[in-house]
Design a protein around this motif. Sequence first.
Motif, PDB file in Angstrom:
ATOM      1  N   GLY A  37       3.007 -15.064-100.987  1.00  0.00           N
ATOM      2  CA  GLY A  37       3.235 -13.684-101.140  1.00  0.00           C
ATOM      3  C   GLY A  37       4.682 -13.438-100.852  1.00  0.00           C
ATOM      4  N   THR A  38       5.100 -12.193-101.316  1.00  0.00           N
ATOM      5  CA  THR A  38       6.292 -11.712-100.853  1.00  0.00           C
ATOM      6  C   THR A  38       6.516 -11.450 -99.528  1.00  0.00           C
ATOM      7  OG1 THR A  38       6.420 -10.516-102.989  1.00  0.00           O
ATOM      8  CG2 THR A  38       8.007  -9.873-101.074  1.00  0.00           C
ATOM      9  N   ASP A  39       5.385 -11.351 -98.908  1.00  0.00           N
ATOM     10  CA  ASP A  39       5.474 -11.194 -97.338  1.00  0.00           C
ATOM     11  C   ASP A  39       5.946 -12.281 -96.479  1.00  0.00           C
ATOM     12  OD1 ASP A  39       4.339  -8.717 -97.564  1.00  0.00           O
ATOM     13  OD2 ASP A  39       2.257  -9.240 -96.579  1.00  0.00           O
ATOM     14  N   GLU A  40       5.648 -13.519 -97.232  1.00  0.00           N
ATOM     15  CA  GLU A  40       6.129 -14.945 -96.602  1.00  0.00           C
ATOM     16  C   GLU A  40       7.610 -14.897 -96.959  1.00  0.00           C
ATOM     17  OE1 GLU A  40       6.631 -19.415 -96.123  1.00  0.00           O
ATOM     18  OE2 GLU A  40       6.177 -18.547 -98.223  1.00  0.00           O
ATOM     19  N   THR A  87       9.761   3.117 -96.816  1.00  0.00           N
ATOM     20  CA  THR A  87       9.742   2.027 -97.744  1.00  0.00           C
ATOM     21  C   THR A  87       8.680   0.871 -97.288  1.00  0.00           C
ATOM     22  OG1 THR A  87      11.095   0.329 -98.762  1.00  0.00           O
ATOM     23  CG2 THR A  87      11.423   0.644 -96.370  1.00  0.00           C
ATOM     24  N   PHE A  88       8.798  -0.194 -97.851  1.00  0.00           N
ATOM     25  CA  PHE A  88       7.472  -1.123 -97.549  1.00  0.00           C
ATOM     26  C   PHE A  88       7.938  -1.520 -96.055  1.00  0.00           C
ATOM     27  CE2 PHE A  88       6.287  -5.575 -98.156  1.00  0.00           C
ATOM     28  CZ  PHE A  88       4.879  -5.730 -98.172  1.00  0.00           C
ATOM     29  N   ALA A  89       6.473  -1.598 -95.431  1.00  0.00           N
ATOM     30  CA  ALA A  89       6.606  -1.592 -93.840  1.00  0.00           C
ATOM     31  C   ALA A  89       7.036  -2.905 -93.523  1.00  0.00           C
ATOM     32  CB  ALA A  89       5.424  -1.020 -93.392  1.00  0.00           C
ATOM     33  N   MET A  90       6.949  -3.857 -94.373  1.00  0.00           N
ATOM     34  CA  MET A  90       7.187  -5.356 -93.818  1.00  0.00           C
ATOM     35  C   MET A  90       8.372  -5.662 -93.590  1.00  0.00           C
ATOM     36  SD  MET A  90       4.322  -6.969 -93.249  1.00  0.00           S
ATOM     37  CE  MET A  90       3.363  -5.367 -92.763  1.00  0.00           C
ATOM     38  N   TYR A  91       9.388  -4.773 -94.165  1.00  0.00           N
ATOM     39  CA  TYR A  91      10.969  -5.051 -93.882  1.00  0.00           C
ATOM     40  C   TYR A  91      11.160  -4.776 -92.398  1.00  0.00           C
ATOM     41  CZ  TYR A  91      10.936  -4.249 -99.064  1.00  0.00           C
ATOM     42  OH  TYR A  91      10.663  -4.277-100.257  1.00  0.00           O
ATOM     43  N   ARG A  92      10.550  -3.734 -91.880  1.00  0.00           N
ATOM     44  CA  ARG A  92      10.764  -3.375 -90.331  1.00  0.00           C
ATOM     45  C   ARG A  92      10.136  -4.271 -89.599  1.00  0.00           C
ATOM     46  NH1 ARG A  92      12.447   0.734 -87.151  1.00  0.00           N
ATOM     47  NH2 ARG A  92      13.289   1.927 -88.689  1.00  0.00           N
ATOM     48  N   ASN A 134      11.386   1.344-105.549  1.00  0.00           N
ATOM     49  CA  ASN A 134      10.784   1.557-103.986  1.00  0.00           C
ATOM     50  C   ASN A 134       9.198   1.893-104.051  1.00  0.00           C
ATOM     51  OD1 ASN A 134      11.182   1.645-101.172  1.00  0.00           O
ATOM     52  ND2 ASN A 134      11.172   3.749-101.191  1.00  0.00           N
ATOM     53  N   SER A 135       8.478   1.769-103.012  1.00  0.00           N
ATOM     54  CA  SER A 135       7.477   1.978-102.726  1.00  0.00           C
ATOM     55  C   SER A 135       7.488   2.838-101.280  1.00  0.00           C
ATOM     56  CB  SER A 135       6.350   1.074-102.454  1.00  0.00           C
ATOM     57  OG  SER A 135       5.260   1.602-102.034  1.00  0.00           O
ATOM     58  N   PRO A 136       6.939   4.009-101.017  1.00  0.00           N
ATOM     59  CA  PRO A 136       6.160   4.726-101.693  1.00  0.00           C
ATOM     60  C   PRO A 136       6.796   5.621-102.724  1.00  0.00           C
ATOM     61  CG  PRO A 136       6.205   5.863 -99.616  1.00  0.00           C
ATOM     62  CD  PRO A 136       7.150   4.507 -99.708  1.00  0.00           C
ATOM     63  N   ALA A 195       8.871  -6.481-106.839  1.00  0.00           N
ATOM     64  CA  ALA A 195       7.188  -6.521-106.696  1.00  0.00           C
ATOM     65  C   ALA A 195       6.793  -5.788-107.999  1.00  0.00           C
ATOM     66  CB  ALA A 195       6.671  -6.040-105.417  1.00  0.00           C
ATOM     67  N   TYR A 196       7.329  -4.703-108.280  1.00  0.00           N
ATOM     68  CA  TYR A 196       6.823  -3.878-109.377  1.00  0.00           C
ATOM     69  C   TYR A 196       7.664  -3.977-110.785  1.00  0.00           C
ATOM     70  CZ  TYR A 196       4.386  -2.048-105.232  1.00  0.00           C
ATOM     71  OH  TYR A 196       3.561  -1.938-104.202  1.00  0.00           O
ATOM     72  N   PHE A 197       8.258  -5.092-110.948  1.00  0.00           N
ATOM     73  CA  PHE A 197       9.276  -5.321-111.919  1.00  0.00           C
ATOM     74  C   PHE A 197       8.534  -5.111-113.289  1.00  0.00           C
ATOM     75  CE2 PHE A 197       9.751  -8.487-115.469  1.00  0.00           C
ATOM     76  CZ  PHE A 197      10.966  -7.912-116.040  1.00  0.00           C
ATOM     77  N   ARG A 215       9.750 -11.792-106.172  1.00  0.00           N
ATOM     78  CA  ARG A 215       8.713 -11.373-107.105  1.00  0.00           C
ATOM     79  C   ARG A 215       7.388 -11.780-106.351  1.00  0.00           C
ATOM     80  NH1 ARG A 215       9.827 -11.195-112.813  1.00  0.00           N
ATOM     81  NH2 ARG A 215      11.897 -10.014-113.147  1.00  0.00           N
ATOM     82  N   THR A 216       6.285 -11.133-106.843  1.00  0.00           N
ATOM     83  CA  THR A 216       5.041 -11.467-106.548  1.00  0.00           C
ATOM     84  C   THR A 216       3.929 -11.344-107.611  1.00  0.00           C
ATOM     85  OG1 THR A 216       3.223 -10.374-105.018  1.00  0.00           O
ATOM     86  CG2 THR A 216       4.543  -8.879-106.309  1.00  0.00           C
ATOM     87  N   PHE A 217       2.838 -12.150-107.363  1.00  0.00           N
ATOM     88  CA  PHE A 217       1.679 -12.136-108.296  1.00  0.00           C
ATOM     89  C   PHE A 217       0.567 -11.242-107.985  1.00  0.00           C
ATOM     90  CE2 PHE A 217       4.054 -16.188-109.207  1.00  0.00           C
ATOM     91  CZ  PHE A 217       3.502 -16.461-110.631  1.00  0.00           C
ATOM     92  N   SER A 218       0.898 -10.290-106.762  1.00  0.00           N
ATOM     93  CA  SER A 218      -0.040  -9.511-106.356  1.00  0.00           C
ATOM     94  C   SER A 218      -0.288  -8.175-107.013  1.00  0.00           C
ATOM     95  CB  SER A 218       0.476  -9.064-105.032  1.00  0.00           C
ATOM     96  OG  SER A 218       0.302 -10.100-103.983  1.00  0.00           O
ATOM     97  N   LYS A 219       0.616  -7.927-107.851  1.00  0.00           N
ATOM     98  CA  LYS A 219       0.691  -6.331-108.621  1.00  0.00           C
ATOM     99  C   LYS A 219       0.043  -6.728-109.977  1.00  0.00           C
ATOM    100  CE  LYS A 219       2.250  -4.923-104.583  1.00  0.00           C
ATOM    101  NZ  LYS A 219       1.438  -4.325-103.646  1.00  0.00           N
ATOM    102  N   LEU A 259      -4.994 -13.800-103.265  1.00  0.00           N
ATOM    103  CA  LEU A 259      -4.650 -15.277-103.255  1.00  0.00           C
ATOM    104  C   LEU A 259      -3.285 -15.657-102.576  1.00  0.00           C
ATOM    105  CD1 LEU A 259      -5.956 -16.531-106.646  1.00  0.00           C
ATOM    106  CD2 LEU A 259      -6.992 -16.987-104.255  1.00  0.00           C
ATOM    107  N   ARG A 260      -2.327 -14.513-102.408  1.00  0.00           N
ATOM    108  CA  ARG A 260      -1.137 -14.684-101.680  1.00  0.00           C
ATOM    109  C   ARG A 260      -0.035 -15.784-102.390  1.00  0.00           C
ATOM    110  NH1 ARG A 260      -0.317 -11.129-100.900  1.00  0.00           N
ATOM    111  NH2 ARG A 260       1.037 -11.048 -99.073  1.00  0.00           N
ATOM    112  N   ILE A 261       0.582 -15.331-103.577  1.00  0.00           N
ATOM    113  CA  ILE A 261       1.624 -16.042-103.975  1.00  0.00           C
ATOM    114  C   ILE A 261       2.714 -15.190-104.557  1.00  0.00           C
ATOM    115  CG2 ILE A 261       0.213 -16.495-106.199  1.00  0.00           C
ATOM    116  CD1 ILE A 261       1.988 -19.268-106.348  1.00  0.00           C
TER     117      ILE A 261
END
Length: 351
Positions: free
Chosen positions: A84-87, A109-114, A157-159, A186-188, A209-213, A220-222
């Motif tokens: 996932g993008t997270d990793e 913005t997306f919380a995981m940056y912080r 950006n999200s949100p 992520a939202y390309f 990029r992510t396969f989540s959206k 599945l996280r990729i």
Amino acid sequence: MTTPTRVRRAVERMHAYHPPLEGRTDKLRLDFNENPIGCSPAVRRALAKLGAASISAYPEQEAVCRKAAKFFGVEPAELLLTNGTDEGLSLVVNAFVEPRDKLLVVEPTFAMYRFYSELAGARIVAPRYDAAMCFPWNNVLAALRAGPRVFFLPNPNSPTGNLLSTRELQRILKAAPRTMVVIDEAYFEFSGVTVIPWIRRHKNLIVTRTFSKAAGLAGLRIGCIFVHREMAATMRKAQSPYPVNAAALVAAEAAMRDRAFIARTVREVRRSRVELARGMKRFGVQFFPSAGNFVLVHFGERTKRIVAALARKGILVRDRSSDFGGEGYVRITLGTLAQTRRLLRELKEIL
Ligand SMILES: Cc1ncc(COP(=O)(O)O)c(C=O)c1O
């Protein structure tokens, strides 16, 4: 003397992150910007064929890496598959950030940056979007002049949903010669704006990029990182040996083969975006134009009541008020036109 159970100071200082609530599967999930349409049937067929040999072995990712490179128009040496993008974000921080380094984000913005920045003990510089959700150019350019170690910039950006043009992204890169600039795409698929081809001329650019959206594989996280090949080789040294599991690899491969599913999702989301805007105008509810598969709306003081009433009707939306320091903001994920119409019907009754 330190006791063995004492965690790092950075961890002590962190607030616990509360991941998505449980019990969402049978609801209309318009709360986490997943794909409410689901995933390609080709993905499910591929997963059903996953045999014991693949399940019982450590995952081999080279073939999928080659296919992904072709799919995204890069060389395999310019791409890393991530959990996932997270990793991917965690990997960027692990590879580039020392404790007390400065990192730049534009909030909300997306919380995981912080999250990953705090975990690393970095200092966070966070100019904010204004009430009209405009990008704070002056503050960002001033912050870049100080040379933060990393700038995390999701586009869109999200949100907030806003999108920077390639010309604006060029301006940022020009202003950031001493900073690793991470453009999170992520939202390309919904925005159509990408800077992946620029990785060859900017060694300080990382695109995720992510396969989540759009592809609908959030469970599945990729995801992928795209970066100059020299940087990719260095970053690989900091990555776990098996970041992506065998099921996710098989699923991503099938998702890339079924471009029609992604195109259908994008079509539906675009229709839903128009429909939602129309509905909010009718209700007299403020909303912010979005280039993603979600829209930020402003319900003001009625927010909690509306979010709870929708949940009782089996529709989940995300209250983002805490991001704005006051009640009022809700992010709604866009799915099919039918799903959006159902949401609007229920909202009409509640309002
Ligand atoms: C901007 C942004 N980047 C990344 C992600 C998460 O991506 P992944 O599921 O690949 O970790 C999200 C999810 O909401 C997001 O909004």
